[in-house]
Design an enzyme around this catalytic site. Structure first.
Site, PDB file in Angstrom:
ATOM      1  CB  ILE A  37     -35.947  23.912   0.611  1.00  0.00           C
ATOM      2  CG1 ILE A  37     -34.426  23.855   0.836  1.00  0.00           C
ATOM      3  CG2 ILE A  37     -36.335  25.128  -0.213  1.00  0.00           C
ATOM      4  CD1 ILE A  37     -33.626  23.680  -0.457  1.00  0.00           C
ATOM      5  CE1 TYR A 127     -22.427  21.483  -3.149  1.00  0.00           C
ATOM      6  CE2 TYR A 127     -20.946  20.617  -4.818  1.00  0.00           C
ATOM      7  CZ  TYR A 127     -21.957  21.478  -4.446  1.00  0.00           C
ATOM      8  OH  TYR A 127     -22.508  22.326  -5.377  1.00  0.00           O
TER       9      TYR A 127
END
Length: 284
Positions: A37, A127
């Site tokens: 992706i 993150y």
């Protein structure tokens, strides 16, 4: 409906594929070996072959501590990946479901009530920032989107794959005499089986938007571990510690419980409480 699930071998991906097939959707699953992706060309060539009506992206970079030392890798997968998917889906008029995280919250240290979708996010880790960026790309670029924030996933694929918190506690509880576990991070661990059920119901509504989806209730990692040991009949000495004592590379939200009332209103479905979900998982 023709649905392509990216990350089909992961915990959520496997349960989603199973549940969607049960509902007689035409499902194609893609692994990282089949689609990257992070690369727009891979997205376009692979999705043109599966020709879906809906793409569900469960693929993610989930190494929370490692992301602090390689934020560019986390950003490529968690932000630029969803951006590539959103652009392609917008061009092809395909719907996109992006799985996000409760770690988009954490900045509010006084929080004591579940976060609703309209509450301002505030990540405290690389993150969390990468997941929030992914959300923004999807919401900005693809009108037909579902963005799903969830928390603390565990599912049957974790027994054989990269594991999950529940499986880690089962292993450590049998290997060690005593364990120290964080007791000041409040969240709602969520069964991927229950999450898959909720998402399958949501896509049948065509009510696009941002949703919080977890099991009900709240707990801490310490309390969750104690419940795991209780159900599994494992005797191990446990000690509660603080986030500071654990001293991980990445900071975590002290409170990231999500309010799921919007999902319940739209789908007329309420997920089980976290204790029931955990019992069902361990007994299966």
């Amino acid at each position: 409906m023709k649905i392509t699930v990216i990350g089909s071998r992961g915990q959520l991906g496997q349960d989603l594929c199973t549940r969607l097939i049960e509902e007689e959707h035409q499902v194609s699953g893609l692994t990282h070996q089949q689609i990257s992706i992070e690369e727009a060309s891979s997205v376009a060539s692979t999705l043109s072959e599966t020709a879906p009506d809906l793409v569900i992206n469960t693929a993610a970079y989930n190494k929370v501590d490692q992301a602090e030392s390689e934020p560019e890798v986390a950003y490529a997968i968690n932000a630029l990946g969803p951006r590539n998917l959103a652009r392609y889906c917008q061009e092809q008029q395909i719907a996109l479901m992006q799985i996000s995280s409760d770690y988009v919250f954490g900045l509010d240290l006084t929080r004591q009530a579940g976060y609703r979708e309209q509450d301002a996010p505030g990540p405290v880790s690389a993150y969390g920032l990468s997941k929030l960026a992914g959300e923004y790309f999807v919401r900005a670029l693809c009108p037909q989107h579902y963005v799903i924030r969830t928390c603390g996933l565990y599912g049957k694929a974790g027994k054989t794959g990269n594991g999950n918190f529940v499986e880690t506690m089962l292993r450590l509880g049998r290997e060690r005499d005593s364990l120290s576990i964080i007791n000041d991070q409040h969240c709602t661990p969520t069964s991927t089986r229950d999450l898959a059920e909720a998402l399958t119901r949501l896509i049948s509504t065509d009510q696009f938007g941002l949703y919080h989806v977890t099991n009900r209730g709240q707990t801490t990692w310490y309390e969750l571990a104690r419940k795991v040991f209780e159900i599994a009949g494992i005797e191990v000495e446990t000690s509660p510690i603080t986030t500071e004592q654990y001293n991980a590379a990445a900071d975590r939200p002290r409170y990231s419980v999500l309010d799921c009332s919007l999902l319940e209103e739209v789908t007329q479905y309420t997920l089980p409480d976290w204790q029931t979900a955990l019992e069902n998982y361990l007994q299966s």
